[in-house]
Scaffold this motif. Structure first.
Motif: not given
Length: 350
Positions: A244-257, A297-306
């Motif tokens: 579910v969570k991808l970015i919360i309060n401007g912080e990206k979720r840590d990803v393994k692989g 998804l995380i990278e795209v949402m970050e790029e678009y300012g989420a």
């Protein structure tokens, strides 16, 4: 007459023999392909293949044909998302209105294994939940275009858990809130549930409701003044691989692989000025693409300012309808120019 009948029987026998041999040939080739992916020289190809297959509704068993449960679990664990306990801080979002900007923009996005489209909706008040509920839920849902047009909207995307067996799509899972009223509330037996949607201040909320009773969910909806929401699942075993969570309060979720397998995805986000981001990607062979991973998804949402972003759904359900046509359609062959039947979807009102 007897001679004709015998010839027909022989013909049918030969045809069935051919079909049987052909089917056996396909099965053997499928098995060999699995072996090549799972034990070939590329670790990345192996990991993507395993995690992607585990996310499908009907093909999970394929991986188990060639790999032990322990090996599968190790791959899942090494391509996962770390736990994210942070909760949405609504004070970080200040909804702004700017008449110089377009109400809705449509952008193309892409990565190594996916293609997608992003709807950028300036006014979050226009993003609402559409459902088929009219006092009761039905056996069959409707396609996304009908959810959009029946609600006099401009656009829409799929979203939320639902019973998808046989593509009936008429019954949701978890929680459904529309126009501040709870239309469905049954969290029993569903691990890792989150409620995803908007409050009465038009702020995106991503709220953990795992293990909550009906009355507790009712209190959460009331206390947080939720106006429109659905549920999705955070479950990282080899049975589901939901997140579910991808970015919360401007912080990206840590990803393994890669964070997950590669599949079609539907995600939602919100910028600091309140702008809503609705993303849908392809996959499962559509346009030659495997799909998007959690990391994508995380990278795209970050790029678009989420500032906040969450995964809403994925697989064959993922679709986007805008301005009278499908921009992204189901990857299922039969519904390649439409969508699966759905009980709910987020729409953008006119």
């Amino acid at each position: 007459m007897g001679s004709v009948s015998m010839k027909f029987i022989k013909f049918v026998g030969k045809l069935l023999s051919f079909v049987g041999v052909f089917a056996l040939f396909l099965v053997i080739n499928l098995y060999l392909m699995c072996v090549i992916f799972c034990y070939g020289p590329s670790k990345n190809a192996r990991d993507i293949f395993v995690t992607t297959m585990l996310e499908t509704g009907q093909m999970k068993f394929v991986v188990g044909l060639v790999m032990s449960d322990d090996k599968v679990q190790k791959i899942v664990d090494s391509n996962s998302l770390t736990a994210m306990e942070e909760e949405v801080d609504s004070n970080l979002i200040k909804v702004e209105t700017n008449s110089s900007q377009l109400d809705i923009e449509l952008k193309e996005v892409s990565g190594n294994t996916f293609f997608g489209k992003m709807l950028i909706v300036k006014d979050p008040a226009k993003v609402k939940l559409a459902t088929i509920y009219d006092g009761s839920w039905k056996e069959y849902g409707v396609t996304l275009d009908k959810l959009v047009t029946d609600n006099d909207a401009n656009a829409g995307v799929n979203g939320g858990l639902y019973f998808s067996d046989s593509n009936k799509g008429g019954r949701p899972l978890g929680v459904v809130v529309r126009d501040s009223k709870i239309e469905y509330n049954n969290t029993s037996g569903l691990a890792g549930l989150y409620m995803i949607g908007f409050d009465e201040n038009n702020l995106l909320q991503i709220i953990d409701i795992a293990g909550k009773s009906k009355s507790e969910v009712e209190n959460i909806v009331k206390e947080n003044k939720i106006r429109d929401a659905v549920a999705f699942q955070e479950e990282s075993s080899d049975a589901n691989n939901h997140f579910v969570k991808l970015i919360i309060n401007g912080e990206k979720r840590d990803v393994k692989g890669s964070g997950s397998g590669a599949n079609p995805r539907t995600a939602i986000g919100q910028r600091k000025d309140g702008t809503v981001l609705l993303l849908v990607t392809d996959g499962r062979g559509a346009n030659g693409h495997l799909g998007a991973t959690a990391g994508d998804l995380i990278e795209v949402m970050e790029e678009y300012g989420a500032v906040n972003a969450a995964n809403l759904d994925g697989g064959s359900s993922s679709s986007m309808y805008y301005n009278g046509k499908y921009e992204m359609t189901s990857v299922t062959l039969y519904y390649s120019n439409s969508s699966w039947r759905l009980p709910t979807g987020f729409v953008v009102s006119k």
